[in-house]
Scaffold this motif. Structure first.
Motif, PDB file in Angstrom:
ATOM      1  N   GLN A  76       0.835  -1.186   0.000  1.00 47.27           N
ATOM      2  CA  GLN A  76       0.000   0.000   0.000  1.00 47.27           C
ATOM      3  C   GLN A  76       0.879   1.248   0.000  1.00 47.27           C
ATOM      4  OE1 GLN A  76      -3.359  -0.276   0.062  1.00 47.27           O
ATOM      5  NE2 GLN A  76      -3.618  -2.437   0.589  1.00 47.27           N
ATOM      6  N   HIS A  77       0.231   2.397  -0.161  1.00 47.72           N
ATOM      7  CA  HIS A  77       0.964   3.661  -0.076  1.00 47.72           C
ATOM      8  C   HIS A  77       0.981   4.124   1.377  1.00 47.72           C
ATOM      9  CE1 HIS A  77       1.394   4.351  -4.419  1.00 47.72           C
ATOM     10  NE2 HIS A  77       0.212   3.764  -4.520  1.00 47.72           N
ATOM     11  N   CYS A  78       1.666   3.354   2.229  1.00 50.93           N
ATOM     12  CA  CYS A  78       1.753   3.713   3.645  1.00 50.93           C
ATOM     13  C   CYS A  78       3.081   3.233   4.206  1.00 50.93           C
ATOM     14  CB  CYS A  78       0.578   3.139   4.437  1.00 50.93           C
ATOM     15  SG  CYS A  78       0.593   1.344   4.634  1.00 50.93           S
ATOM     16  N   GLU A  79       3.368   3.669   5.417  1.00 53.93           N
ATOM     17  CA  GLU A  79       4.614   3.320   6.090  1.00 53.93           C
ATOM     18  C   GLU A  79       4.315   2.818   7.494  1.00 53.93           C
ATOM     19  OE1 GLU A  79       8.059   6.173   5.613  1.00 53.93           O
ATOM     20  OE2 GLU A  79       6.377   7.486   5.107  1.00 53.93           O
ATOM     21  N   VAL A  80       5.173   1.948   7.994  1.00 55.19           N
ATOM     22  CA  VAL A  80       5.171   1.601   9.411  1.00 55.19           C
ATOM     23  C   VAL A  80       6.225   2.488  10.061  1.00 55.19           C
ATOM     24  CG1 VAL A  80       5.501  -0.205  11.132  1.00 55.19           C
ATOM     25  CG2 VAL A  80       4.435  -0.764   8.935  1.00 55.19           C
ATOM     26  N   LEU A  81       5.787   3.559  10.704  1.00 54.20           N
ATOM     27  CA  LEU A  81       6.713   4.516  11.296  1.00 54.20           C
ATOM     28  C   LEU A  81       7.330   3.999  12.586  1.00 54.20           C
ATOM     29  CD1 LEU A  81       4.765   7.886  10.835  1.00 54.20           C
ATOM     30  CD2 LEU A  81       6.443   6.831   9.314  1.00 54.20           C
ATOM     31  N   GLU A  82       6.553   3.206  13.322  1.00 54.34           N
ATOM     32  CA  GLU A  82       7.027   2.678  14.590  1.00 54.34           C
ATOM     33  C   GLU A  82       6.402   1.312  14.804  1.00 54.34           C
ATOM     34  OE1 GLU A  82       7.841   4.664  18.991  1.00 54.34           O
ATOM     35  OE2 GLU A  82       6.610   5.734  17.521  1.00 54.34           O
ATOM     36  N   LEU A  83       7.217   0.357  15.224  1.00 51.31           N
ATOM     37  CA  LEU A  83       6.713  -0.974  15.538  1.00 51.31           C
ATOM     38  C   LEU A  83       7.524  -1.486  16.721  1.00 51.31           C
ATOM     39  CD1 LEU A  83       5.894  -3.788  12.950  1.00 51.31           C
ATOM     40  CD2 LEU A  83       6.385  -4.193  15.351  1.00 51.31           C
ATOM     41  N   LEU A  84       6.957  -1.369  17.911  1.00 52.49           N
ATOM     42  CA  LEU A  84       7.662  -1.731  19.132  1.00 52.49           C
ATOM     43  C   LEU A  84       7.124  -3.034  19.690  1.00 52.49           C
ATOM     44  CD1 LEU A  84       7.745   1.718  20.991  1.00 52.49           C
ATOM     45  CD2 LEU A  84       9.433   0.772  19.410  1.00 52.49           C
ATOM     46  N   THR A  85       8.034  -3.853  20.206  1.00 52.36           N
ATOM     47  CA  THR A  85       7.668  -5.084  20.895  1.00 52.36           C
ATOM     48  C   THR A  85       8.038  -4.936  22.374  1.00 52.36           C
ATOM     49  OG1 THR A  85       9.831  -6.054  20.421  1.00 52.36           O
ATOM     50  CG2 THR A  85       8.072  -6.472  18.813  1.00 52.36           C
ATOM     51  N   GLU A  86       7.614  -5.916  23.163  1.00 53.66           N
ATOM     52  CA  GLU A  86       7.993  -5.880  24.583  1.00 53.66           C
ATOM     53  C   GLU A  86       9.517  -6.042  24.712  1.00 53.66           C
ATOM     54  OE1 GLU A  86       5.457  -7.733  27.642  1.00 53.66           O
ATOM     55  OE2 GLU A  86       4.530  -8.806  25.954  1.00 53.66           O
ATOM     56  N   PRO A  87      10.123  -5.385  25.676  1.00 54.61           N
ATOM     57  CA  PRO A  87       9.571  -4.514  26.718  1.00 54.61           C
ATOM     58  C   PRO A  87       9.482  -3.042  26.317  1.00 54.61           C
ATOM     59  CG  PRO A  87      11.872  -4.898  27.181  1.00 54.61           C
ATOM     60  CD  PRO A  87      11.564  -5.673  25.925  1.00 54.61           C
ATOM     61  N   ALA A  88       9.828  -2.707  25.061  1.00 51.18           N
ATOM     62  CA  ALA A  88       9.783  -1.300  24.647  1.00 51.18           C
ATOM     63  C   ALA A  88       8.357  -0.753  24.664  1.00 51.18           C
ATOM     64  CB  ALA A  88      10.393  -1.152  23.258  1.00 51.18           C
ATOM     65  N   THR A  89       7.358  -1.635  24.623  1.00 57.56           N
ATOM     66  CA  THR A  89       5.959  -1.189  24.633  1.00 57.56           C
ATOM     67  C   THR A  89       5.453  -0.831  26.026  1.00 57.56           C
ATOM     68  OG1 THR A  89       5.174  -3.467  24.925  1.00 57.56           O
ATOM     69  CG2 THR A  89       5.372  -2.657  22.660  1.00 57.56           C
ATOM     70  N   TRP A  90       6.166  -1.219  27.060  1.00 58.65           N
ATOM     71  CA  TRP A  90       5.628  -1.109  28.420  1.00 58.65           C
ATOM     72  C   TRP A  90       5.360   0.345  28.799  1.00 58.65           C
ATOM     73  CZ3 TRP A  90       8.922  -5.004  31.784  1.00 58.65           C
ATOM     74  CH2 TRP A  90       8.724  -6.306  31.269  1.00 58.65           C
ATOM     75  N   GLN A  91       4.231   0.534  29.483  1.00 62.68           N
ATOM     76  CA  GLN A  91       3.814   1.840  29.950  1.00 62.68           C
ATOM     77  C   GLN A  91       3.686   1.800  31.471  1.00 62.68           C
ATOM     78  OE1 GLN A  91       3.036   4.445  27.618  1.00 62.68           O
ATOM     79  NE2 GLN A  91       3.877   3.003  26.110  1.00 62.68           N
ATOM     80  N   GLN A  92       4.550   2.498  32.146  1.00 57.95           N
ATOM     81  CA  GLN A  92       4.477   2.553  33.610  1.00 57.95           C
ATOM     82  C   GLN A  92       3.725   3.811  34.027  1.00 57.95           C
ATOM     83  OE1 GLN A  92       8.698   2.166  34.577  1.00 57.95           O
ATOM     84  NE2 GLN A  92       8.393   0.000  35.009  1.00 57.95           N
TER      85      GLN A  92
END
Length: 279
Positions: free
Chosen positions: A144-160
């Motif tokens: 498609q005409h789109c981009e994946v600007l950010e794709l984070l996996t654990e533990p970078a996804t964690w929200q404290q």
């Protein structure tokens, strides 16, 4: 007896690796586990005019590269290969070996190392399902005409964050994704459900998201935007059960949550047309 790679040997290895070799290692670091087929889809895609015209050609190249990286001690497979070294080899599950991890850390100038532990069958299955969704999303972006600007996996996804009562909490999404076309961005937290958790456990995770939403922390950084919370299920029947449970829970805001199979949720996470703006 185990041996350690000296800094000199790590430097020597770096000179022998191509950019694609390093991308394979980085993919294994990010997703923790990948089977051969997923590695092929990520780094050896099949498309008209590309170096690989067929899946068989791409898979053979991927296997040759992985065997070379394994020979350097940079990657290893989990357990025994399914079906031997040839038949079923696309089902071989790979992880970053200790030398591969040290090499990537040295390349970034980071100290320390992560200890590898053989994954349980449930952890392996869940981790691979997370990777399959991410790879399908990356493939959609290619088409498609789109981009994946950010794709984070654990533990970078964690929200404290701190709950209303003052206690410290940690939200652990499977993925955090930002996609975009020329005009819009879409932000999503993604949860991969394998129909192994009872609905009360799903609702507890949803309530944790709701608490995180009420802190307003992300909205303050993103002009009032809070990511969609997307539950990816193996079947539409399971999606409907989760959807109904969320709707019937008075503590939840149903509009925060989207639920469906991979096929129906990929267009939610990357809702972009294949038509370019000028077409």
């Amino acid at each position: 007896m185990t041996t350690k790679r000296s800094p000199y040997k790590i430097d020597a290895l770096l000179f022998q690796l191509t950019e694609r070799d390093l991308r394979v290692l980085e993919d294994l670091e990010r997703f923790r586990l990948l089977d051969t087929r997923l590695i092929q889809r990520l780094q050896f895609p099949v498309f008209d005019g590309g170096p690989h015209q067929t899946g068989g050609s791409a898979t053979r190249t991927a296997l040759r590269i992985l065997a070379r990286l394994e020979g350097h001690g940079l990657v290893a497979h989990v357990g025994r290969r399914v079906g031997g070294t040839r038949h079923g080899s696309t089902q071989t599950v790979w992880h970053l070996a200790s030398t591969g991890e040290r090499l990537l850390r040295a390349r970034r100038g980071e100290p320390g190392r992560r200890r590898y532990v053989d994954p349980s069958p449930l952890f392996q299955a869940h981790t691979l399902d997370i990777a399959r969704f991410a790879v399908a999303l990356i493939e959609r972006a290619r088409e498609q005409h789109c981009e994946v600007l950010e794709l984070l996996t654990e533990p970078a996804t964690w929200q404290q964050f701190h709950a209303a009562h003052g206690g410290a909490l940690t939200l652990k999404p499977d993925l955090f994704v930002v996609t975009a076309d020329s005009e819009h961005e879409t932000h999503s937290f993604v949860e991969i459900d394998r129909d192994t958790e009872h609905l009360p456990a799903i609702l507890r995770k949803c309530r944790l998201y709701q608490q995180h939403y009420h802190t307003g922390a992300i909205q303050a950084e993103q002009d009032g935007l809070y990511p969609s919370i997307v539950w990816v299920t193996p079947t539409e029947e399971r999606a409907e059960r989760i959807r109904r449970a969320i709707t019937n829970d008075p503590s939840l805001t149903p509009e925060l949550f989207r639920t469906g199979t991979q096929e129906t949720t990929i267009p939610i996470v990357a809702p972009y047309s294949s038509q370019s703006p000028t077409e």
